[in-house]
Design an enzyme around this catalytic site. Structure first.
Site, PDB file in Angstrom:
ATOM      1  N   SER A 165       0.846  -1.201   0.000  1.00 20.12           N
ATOM      2  CA  SER A 165       0.000   0.000   0.000  1.00 20.12           C
ATOM      3  C   SER A 165       0.877   1.245   0.000  1.00 20.12           C
ATOM      4  O   SER A 165       1.651   1.442  -0.924  1.00 20.12           O
ATOM      5  CB  SER A 165      -0.965  -0.056   1.188  1.00 20.12           C
ATOM      6  OG  SER A 165      -1.999   0.885   1.054  1.00 20.12           O
ATOM      7  N   GLU A 225      -9.183  -5.628  -4.413  1.00 20.63           N
ATOM      8  CA  GLU A 225      -8.575  -4.541  -3.644  1.00 20.63           C
ATOM      9  C   GLU A 225      -9.607  -3.615  -2.998  1.00 20.63           C
ATOM     10  O   GLU A 225      -9.569  -3.325  -1.804  1.00 20.63           O
ATOM     11  CB  GLU A 225      -7.661  -3.710  -4.555  1.00 20.63           C
ATOM     12  CG  GLU A 225      -6.410  -4.406  -5.027  1.00 20.63           C
ATOM     13  CD  GLU A 225      -5.286  -4.410  -4.000  1.00 20.63           C
ATOM     14  OE1 GLU A 225      -5.469  -3.858  -2.905  1.00 20.63           O
ATOM     15  OE2 GLU A 225      -4.232  -4.983  -4.306  1.00 20.63           O
ATOM     16  N   HIS A 241      -7.817  -5.611  -0.201  1.00 20.49           N
ATOM     17  CA  HIS A 241      -6.570  -4.893   0.042  1.00 20.49           C
ATOM     18  C   HIS A 241      -5.968  -5.310   1.384  1.00 20.49           C
ATOM     19  O   HIS A 241      -6.657  -5.328   2.401  1.00 20.49           O
ATOM     20  CB  HIS A 241      -6.860  -3.387   0.031  1.00 20.49           C
ATOM     21  CG  HIS A 241      -5.649  -2.527   0.156  1.00 20.49           C
ATOM     22  ND1 HIS A 241      -4.693  -2.450  -0.822  1.00 20.49           N
ATOM     23  CD2 HIS A 241      -5.252  -1.668   1.148  1.00 20.49           C
ATOM     24  CE1 HIS A 241      -3.757  -1.586  -0.457  1.00 20.49           C
ATOM     25  NE2 HIS A 241      -4.075  -1.116   0.746  1.00 20.49           N
TER      26      HIS A 241
END
Length: 505
Positions: free
Chosen positions: A203, A311, A421
């Site tokens: 990330s 995600e 995610h």
């Protein structure tokens, strides 16, 4: 709501049965770590001076030297942040510390993997991540590095830029680079090879890796890079945007100059912060990452990069289902029309709400696919193409994580998080929390750890006993990492990348 957050990783203290007395001498002084099982751990090592007082919003300075062994058996305070999906609230500015984990016995110089955590540049901590799987299964040394977050790491104002003679807003990035310089100076003392350093992050940590790949200040500081769930295909903040936001931030605090800002309590800064990211235009980032890659102004190192199948489900869950307000069919249509305007009908026809288990999942699906999003599947594929374009091509090994039964980092009843995610993190680090892994998931974890660490050793994830992972040359060379298959796939097909490429407003 059943909510298990990233802040519950349980790694903020050393094991009770750890044996002390392991001393290593760094360039600033000796540190005393601990031995637990098959690893040695050294936590809370200062790699820079505390950025407090007059050093707030200044580049990191060298840590003061010390003579007696420093207790490195427990992590230090996490960098200032608000409570939320991070490890908890903190007002600590004195937070520039790193953690080193090595095998119990090191018989040869080992690859060093340097981790930069995620958290949208506002939250997270180096001490959240226990690398025992990587270290013991992969025979590597892992360093996790803290960096300034939120307003303390990314505030840019005209005054701070003038004061520094360099673009302000990159203090967190400067910290990360300082951590890499520390590794170059000290890796050998821990049994590591400073000539074989892999940066990796997820990330915001992967975004940071993108920035380090294109920064002229990182030459020679690393030799491979792994990015999880952030595409290098998008631009970061411009000076104009960052200065505008920073000026509004200062006004909100009643400040007209940097002296006033330096006098404000941390809690006031955190409360007023609108969000931010690294800023282009200074010595750290002279140009936008995609431009630098196209112009061959980047570090030519092998890359292992990828994203998750679902995600955006994490964020749809956070903003809708997680607060008890699932997306309705009418909302889905309105959000899509607001986002795409005159071409919304085409998107709605391609992603009809009835084709998905809920309007929330329908929304997350096109959000995961569209290349305009940093986390998107199609954006990642575009990034791989940039890195492999001739004549400046570098080796790229691309993946997509697809286990929709992965232990949930955030679990909302009634919402299917899928392979959202950050859900791949449990597969490379010691499992954070959630339900124990099944035997099939443990097998996938071992495969991923071997891929990651083999890549750190050689720049190529392939090794005897592992499914072949093809070097990326087309979209059909993306390695699926899932329970049903660990094999090549073409994510461009199911993510409709040709449709998105042809969509014109």
């Amino acid at each position: 709501m059943a909510l298990t957050t990233i802040g519950l990783l349980g790694l903020l203290a050393g094991p009770a049965n750890a044996a002390h007395g392991v001393v290593v001498r760094t360039d600033r002084g000796p540190v005393e770590g601990a031995v637990t099982g098959e690893v040695r751990t050294f936590q809370g090592i200062p790699f820079a001076a505390p950025p407090v007082g007059a050093l707030r919003w200044r580049p990191p300075r060298p840590a003061a030297p010390w003579r007696d062994p420093l207790d490195a058996t427990k992590p230090k305070a996490i960098c200032a942040q608000l409570p939320g999906l991070g490890p908890g609230a903190s007002e600590a500015e004195d937070c520039l510390y790193l953690n080193v984990t090595t095998p119990k016995r090191v018989h040869r110089p080992l690859p060093v993997m340097v981790w930069f955590h995620g958290g949208a540049f506002t939250s997270g901590a180096a001490s959240q991540y226990d690398p025992v799987r990587l270290v013991t299964q992969g025979d590597v040394i892992v360093v996790t590095v803290a960096y300034r977050l939120g307003p303390l790491g990314y505030l840019a104002t005209p005054g701070l830029t003038a004061e520094a003679g360099n673009q302000s807003g990159n203090y967190g990035l400067q910290d990360q680079i300082a951590g890499l310089r520390w590794v170059q100076s000290n890796a050998a003392a821990f049994g590591g090879n400073p000539g074989n350093v892999t940066i990796f992050g997820e990330s915001a940590g992967a975004a940071s890796a993108c920035d380090m790949i294109v920064s002229p200040l990182t030459t020679g500081l690393f030799h491979r890079a792994i990015g999880q769930s952030f595409s290098c295909a998008g631009d970061t903040l411009t000076s104009e945007v960052a200065h505008g936001s920073g000026t509004q931030f200062a006004a909100k605090l009643g400040c007209a100059d940097t002296a006033c800002l330096r006098g404000k309590p941390v809690k006031d800064l955190l409360a007023a912060w609108p969000g931010g990211a690294p800023v282009v235009g200074g010595r750290e980032l002279p140009s936008q990452p995609p431009d630098a890659i196209r112009q061959d102004k980047f570090q030519h190192v092998p890359l292992l990069w990828g994203s998750n199948l679902d995600e955006a489900r994490l964020f749809v869950g956070l903003f809708y289902d997680g607060v008890g307000k699932p997306v309705t069919a009418a909302q889905y249509e309105q959000i899509t029309r607001d986002r795409f305007g005159p071409v919304a009908d085409q998107v709605l026809a391609k992603y009809p709400v009835g084709d998905h288990s809920s309007p929330s999942v329908a929304l997350a699906t096109w959000q995961t696919d569209t290349p305009s999003e940093f986390l998107s599947t199609c954006g990642h594929l575009n990034s791989y193409k940039s890195f492999t374009a001739r004549p400046f091509a570098v080796p790229v090994y691309a993946y997509q994580f697809t286990d929709r039964t992965a232990p949930a980092i955030v679990d909302w009843p009634g919402f299917d998080e899928g392979a959202a995610h950050a859900f791949e993190l449990n597969y490379t680090w010691r499992q954070f929390f959630g339900k124990p892994m099944t035997p099939s998931q443990e097998s996938l974890s071992r495969t991923m750890v071997r891929y990651w660490t083999t890549f750190a050793h050689t720049g190529n994830p392939n090794a005897r006993g592992l499914p072949e992972w093809r070097r990326y040359s087309s979209d059909s060379d993306v390695q699926e990492l899932g329970l049903a298959a660990v094999a090549p796939k073409n994510p461009a097909i199911e993510s409709n990348c040709a449709f998105w490429a042809g969509l014109r407003p």
